[in-house]
Design a protein around this motif. Structure first.
Motif, PDB file in Angstrom:
ATOM      1  N   SER A   1       0.834  -1.204   0.000  1.00 56.60           N
ATOM      2  CA  SER A   1       0.000   0.000   0.000  1.00 56.60           C
ATOM      3  C   SER A   1       0.867   1.251   0.000  1.00 56.60           C
ATOM      4  O   SER A   1       0.563   2.216  -0.706  1.00 56.60           O
ATOM      5  N   SER A   2       1.966   1.222   0.789  1.00 56.18           N
ATOM      6  CA  SER A   2       2.786   2.431   0.844  1.00 56.18           C
ATOM      7  C   SER A   2       3.473   2.661  -0.498  1.00 56.18           C
ATOM      8  O   SER A   2       3.610   3.804  -0.939  1.00 56.18           O
ATOM      9  N   LEU A   3       3.869   1.577  -1.178  1.00 58.12           N
ATOM     10  CA  LEU A   3       4.462   1.754  -2.514  1.00 58.12           C
ATOM     11  C   LEU A   3       3.435   2.348  -3.474  1.00 58.12           C
ATOM     12  O   LEU A   3       3.733   3.276  -4.237  1.00 58.12           O
ATOM     13  N   ILE A   4       2.211   1.806  -3.421  1.00 60.23           N
ATOM     14  CA  ILE A   4       1.171   2.306  -4.324  1.00 60.23           C
ATOM     15  C   ILE A   4       0.904   3.780  -4.041  1.00 60.23           C
ATOM     16  O   ILE A   4       0.823   4.609  -4.952  1.00 60.23           O
ATOM     17  N   TYR A   5       0.809   4.113  -2.748  1.00 64.31           N
ATOM     18  CA  TYR A   5       0.567   5.511  -2.387  1.00 64.31           C
ATOM     19  C   TYR A   5       1.707   6.388  -2.868  1.00 64.31           C
ATOM     20  O   TYR A   5       1.482   7.479  -3.419  1.00 64.31           O
ATOM     21  N   GLY A   6       2.935   5.908  -2.700  1.00 71.39           N
ATOM     22  CA  GLY A   6       4.087   6.700  -3.114  1.00 71.39           C
ATOM     23  C   GLY A   6       4.097   6.962  -4.609  1.00 71.39           C
ATOM     24  O   GLY A   6       4.428   8.062  -5.051  1.00 71.39           O
ATOM     25  N   PHE A   7       3.723   5.959  -5.400  1.00 72.55           N
ATOM     26  CA  PHE A   7       3.819   6.124  -6.851  1.00 72.55           C
ATOM     27  C   PHE A   7       2.549   6.714  -7.459  1.00 72.55           C
ATOM     28  O   PHE A   7       2.607   7.305  -8.534  1.00 72.55           O
ATOM     29  N   ALA A   8       1.402   6.527  -6.792  1.00 79.80           N
ATOM     30  CA  ALA A   8       0.168   7.069  -7.359  1.00 79.80           C
ATOM     31  C   ALA A   8      -0.170   8.424  -6.747  1.00 79.80           C
ATOM     32  O   ALA A   8      -0.909   9.202  -7.334  1.00 79.80           O
ATOM     33  N   GLY A   9       0.357   8.707  -5.560  1.00 84.12           N
ATOM     34  CA  GLY A   9       0.102  10.000  -4.940  1.00 84.12           C
ATOM     35  C   GLY A   9      -1.239  10.089  -4.260  1.00 84.12           C
ATOM     36  O   GLY A   9      -1.656  11.176  -3.866  1.00 84.12           O
ATOM     37  N   SER A  10      -1.946   8.957  -4.122  1.00 84.43           N
ATOM     38  CA  SER A  10      -3.241   8.988  -3.446  1.00 84.43           C
ATOM     39  C   SER A  10      -3.548   7.597  -2.930  1.00 84.43           C
ATOM     40  O   SER A  10      -3.018   6.603  -3.442  1.00 84.43           O
ATOM     41  N   THR A  11      -4.397   7.533  -1.908  1.00 84.76           N
ATOM     42  CA  THR A  11      -4.802   6.224  -1.424  1.00 84.76           C
ATOM     43  C   THR A  11      -6.178   5.831  -1.960  1.00 84.76           C
ATOM     44  O   THR A  11      -6.643   4.729  -1.712  1.00 84.76           O
ATOM     45  N   LEU A  12      -6.832   6.753  -2.656  1.00 91.95           N
ATOM     46  CA  LEU A  12      -8.167   6.450  -3.197  1.00 91.95           C
ATOM     47  C   LEU A  12      -8.047   5.545  -4.420  1.00 91.95           C
ATOM     48  O   LEU A  12      -7.236   5.803  -5.304  1.00 91.95           O
ATOM     49  N   TYR A  13      -8.893   4.499  -4.470  1.00 86.37           N
ATOM     50  CA  TYR A  13      -8.824   3.588  -5.620  1.00 86.37           C
ATOM     51  C   TYR A  13      -9.025   4.334  -6.932  1.00 86.37           C
ATOM     52  O   TYR A  13      -8.351   4.065  -7.918  1.00 86.37           O
TER      53      TYR A  13
ATOM     54  N   GLY B   1      -3.517   4.232 -15.098  1.00 89.98           N
ATOM     55  CA  GLY B   1      -3.915   4.232 -16.497  1.00 89.98           C
ATOM     56  C   GLY B   1      -3.041   5.117 -17.358  1.00 89.98           C
ATOM     57  O   GLY B   1      -2.974   4.950 -18.572  1.00 89.98           O
ATOM     58  N   GLN B   2      -2.363   6.107 -16.723  1.00 90.33           N
ATOM     59  CA  GLN B   2      -1.621   7.074 -17.515  1.00 90.33           C
ATOM     60  C   GLN B   2      -0.365   6.484 -18.136  1.00 90.33           C
ATOM     61  O   GLN B   2      -0.123   6.609 -19.312  1.00 90.33           O
ATOM     62  N   GLN B   3       0.462   5.827 -17.292  1.00 91.78           N
ATOM     63  CA  GLN B   3       1.659   5.225 -17.875  1.00 91.78           C
ATOM     64  C   GLN B   3       1.954   3.914 -17.161  1.00 91.78           C
ATOM     65  O   GLN B   3       1.518   3.722 -16.030  1.00 91.78           O
ATOM     66  N   ALA B   4       2.680   3.041 -17.860  1.00 93.66           N
ATOM     67  CA  ALA B   4       3.083   1.789 -17.231  1.00 93.66           C
ATOM     68  C   ALA B   4       4.096   2.116 -16.143  1.00 93.66           C
ATOM     69  O   ALA B   4       5.141   2.692 -16.429  1.00 93.66           O
ATOM     70  N   ASN B   5       3.785   1.801 -14.921  1.00 95.84           N
ATOM     71  CA  ASN B   5       4.626   2.207 -13.812  1.00 95.84           C
ATOM     72  C   ASN B   5       5.057   0.974 -13.025  1.00 95.84           C
ATOM     73  O   ASN B   5       4.235   0.294 -12.418  1.00 95.84           O
ATOM     74  N   THR B   6       6.353   0.681 -13.062  1.00 95.07           N
ATOM     75  CA  THR B   6       6.856  -0.513 -12.393  1.00 95.07           C
ATOM     76  C   THR B   6       6.636  -0.433 -10.885  1.00 95.07           C
ATOM     77  O   THR B   6       6.324  -1.428 -10.242  1.00 95.07           O
TER      78      THR B   6
END
Lengths: 207, 475
Positions: free
Chosen positions: B171-183, B191-196
């Protein structure tokens, strides 16, 4: 400004020295006391940054609960600290290496955050958040009880379950344990609490 | 604004406030355990009604999602939890554990599972998972004078904490790379770019959730915990928490990562096939029925994950249908085990069941129905469950995995048939005790649902499940 700088250097120095003393103190109880001093001066540093809520939290949670818990553990468990210290010199080089790496990483992260992260775009990151002219304890309280009320209450329920669990799994009503019942103590009168006996010499009262 | 949000949270509010009230009532009158238990059942039924009738939408800035899927799974979860109370409380009281906390913990676990089923945010995901798992750890160890139960509780707790760690790290990785915790925001970022980085986080979250549903290769805790924990508690946590975790799975994958469907499909196919294989083959050598059904549940979760791996709305529909029908099977089977004992000793091995059809015809018949249903024999409910899953997998073009799943199902048939053979054709191993009425009622009632009531129920389950599945962001 000069006063702030002096306060910062004093408290930072106390933090570092106390931190070193935690590791080097021979008596584990002294270690914990040094740790408490470290927490206090770190809390002072938070106040200087304008994060008085975090400072309060550090004192209440870490000094009030965690450090006291450490003290209990240190005093109640019979840990042979002399044995733990063996091989200090042997592990010293590896420990120093890890410490250097850790310090380098922290400097890197801190400098990146300062130049590229949120801090770079906000001169007063803590003092007044969320566009409110309020101290940060109040600012946090305002979002905690509005935007985040769902998470806040749910976390409270998690803690409640933890508490119920600890009680269910450990509380035992053993027969024969004498508990303090305040009502009984208050209702005690000379009549019920006292017995006049007339023992013969050399016999005693017995039970 | 808050009051509008609260209207979406009626089931949660009812359960939370009700649990507190029951706790106070129990603390003041610790002898009235039946009263607290009855109150908890009423509470869960009212909450199920509230969940079924509540307004659809989102509340608390997206943290709580009350769509058709949430309503459907909440009703199923609350009803399954309500069954666990009359099943478990008398069992504990017969063993001298007279605690009013049992129903309260079930209510709080149900609350956590409901929060999982309607989470729209990584924080509500984690809080819901923790709330229900903490309650389950305590329930597993509640029979604390029993060494095995304590071991089960501790093992469950340590491994569960590990999986929560994986979940949080992801979850913390997702939050860090997406900038939000909302689904919804994560879906935009993904959806914007392929993000490893995002994918890395997603894999960790999948691992954590696979742990909670006990899918291979994260299944190691299941047999030990099922064997050690009290039987009625197993009946509870083999059913509702699995559904909640599977719905959560669908939410994270469907609502937050619909753009990465190609990536997570591969992971899920591997997890599904590994679970089916482990469940089928490791189950062959088990003689303890609770361990056997632990492996059976690993295999069955594999089928549910296979449905999800289709990556389509039809797949989610299959998963929901499978889990609901499976919940009935597994609860019923463990209700049978709860009911059976021989001279006060619970019957837990296949040898114990020898000749049961002459001793206890109703329970033996019910167990036969559950075994045949779990095997997937038409026209029992398990067949329809697997039918949906395989249809979804074939429609999504997953021919290979579907064939392997079918083979696993045939292998697993051996141990179900071994149990049936012992019950019907072996000579009896001695008189059994009179089964407690509540466990017998639950067992026979659920057996009647597994067949023939399921044929009627499918006519309204099917549209309800289809409506629920469309709530997810999958095509």
């Amino acid at each position: 400004m000069a006063l702030q700088a002096i306060a910062f250097y004093v408290m930072a120095a106390v933090t570092v020295i106390a931190g070193f003393c935690v590791v080097s103190a021979r008596n584990p109880v002294h270690s914990v006391l040094w740790l408490i001093l470290t927490f206090f001066s770190a809390a002072g540093l938070f106040v200087l940054m304008g994060a008085e809520f975090l400072a309060m939290l550090l004192v209440v949670v870490y000094v009030g609960a965690v450090a006291v818990l450490f003290l209990f553990v240190v005093m109640m468990l019979d840990v042979d600290f002399a044995a733990l210290r063996q091989g200090f010199a042997q592990y010293m080089p590896l420990g120093l290496l890890i410490a250097v790496f850790l310090a380098a990483e922290m400097v890197l992260v801190a400098s990146t955050v300062a130049t590229k992260g949120a801090a770079a775009h906000n001169d007063t990151p803590m003092a007044s958040g969320f566009g409110m002219d309020a101290p940060n304890a109040e600012a946090i309280g305002r979002v905690l009880y509005t935007d985040y009320v769902y998470f806040f209450q749910a976390s409270g329920l998690v803690l409640l379950v933890a508490m119920i669990g600890a009680i269910v799994l450990t509380l035992r009503h053993k027969p024969g344990v004498r508990r303090q019942v305040v009502m009984d103590q208050v209702l005690r009168s000379p009549k019920t609490g006292m017995k006049i006996a007339n023992p013969k010499p050399g016999e005693g009262i017995g039970e | 604004m808050i009051s509008a949000d609260l209207a979406h949270a009626y089931p949660e509010l009812i359960l939370a406030i009700g649990a507190l009230a029951l706790l106070v009532a129990g603390a003041f009158a610790p002898k009235q355990t039946t009263l607290v238990g009855g109150g908890a059942v009423v509470l869960l039924l009212v909450a199920a009604f509230a969940a079924a009738t509540q307004p659809l939408g989102v509340a608390f800035s997206g943290a709580l999602v009350t769509d058709a899927a949430a309503a459907f799974s909440k009703v199923a979860i609350y009803l399954a939890s309500a069954v666990a109370i009359p099943l478990g409380q008398p069992w504990f009281e017969r063993r001298g554990v007279k605690t009013f906390e049992f129903p309260v913990l079930i209510v709080l676990a149900a609350l956590g599972m409901g929060m999982m089923a309607s989470s729209g945010d990584l924080i509500s995901l984690y809080v819901g998972v923790e709330l229900h798992s903490l309650a389950l750890y305590v329930l597993a160890a509640m029979h604390r004078d029993n060494a095995k139960a304590s071991e089960a509780g501790l093992k469950y707790f340590v491994l569960g904490a590990l999986s929560s760690g994986l979940l949080l790290y992801g979850s913390s990785l997702i939050y860090g790379f997406a900038g939000s915790t909302l689904y919804s925001d994560i879906a935009v970022a993904a959806g914007q770019q392929a993000n490893t980085g995002l994918l890395f986080g997603l894999i960790f979250v999948i691992c954590g959730l696979a742990f909670k549903v006990s899918a291979a290769p994260f299944h190691m805790w299941t047999p030990d915990v099922y064997e050690g924990a009290p039987t009625p508690v197993v009946a509870f946590f083999a059913a509702a928490p699995k559904l909640a975790a599977m719905v959560l799975f669908a939410r994270v994958l469907g609502d937050a990562f619909p753009a990465a469907a190609g990536q997570w499909q591969q992971v899920l196919v591997v997890i599904a096939l590994a679970s089916v294989a482990v469940g089928a083959f490791a189950g062959l050598v088990q003689s303890n029925l609770k361990r056997l059904w632990a492996y059976s549940s690993i295999a069955n979760v594999g089928y549910a994950v296979l449905g999800l791996a289709s990556g389509t709305s039809e797949g989610v529909q299959a998963m929901l249908m499978f889990m609901v029908l499976y919940m009935i099977d597994v609860t019923g089977f463990f209700a049978c085990l709860t009911a059976l004992s021989r001279q006060g000793r619970s019957m837990e091995t296949i040898e114990d069941m020898a000749g049961l059809i002459k001793e206890r015809p109703a329970l033996a018949l019910a167990m036969t129905v559950f075994a045949l249903s779990a095997l997937g024999l038409p026209p029992f409910s398990g067949f329809w469950a697997k039918f949906y899953v395989f249809k979804a997998a074939l429609d999504a073009g997953l021919w290979g995995p579907a064939v392997i799943g079918l083979v696993g199902s045939v292998v697993a048939a051996f141990y179900y048939l071994r149990l049936i053979k012992a019950m019907w054709f072996d000579s009896s191993a001695g008189a059994t005790d009179r089964p407690p009425v509540e466990a017998k009622t639950v067992a026979v009632g659920l057996a009647l649902f597994a067949f023939p009531l399921v044929l009627v129920a499918l006519t309204w389950l099917d549209p309800a499940v289809a409506k629920a599945a469309h709530a997810f962001g999958l095509a």
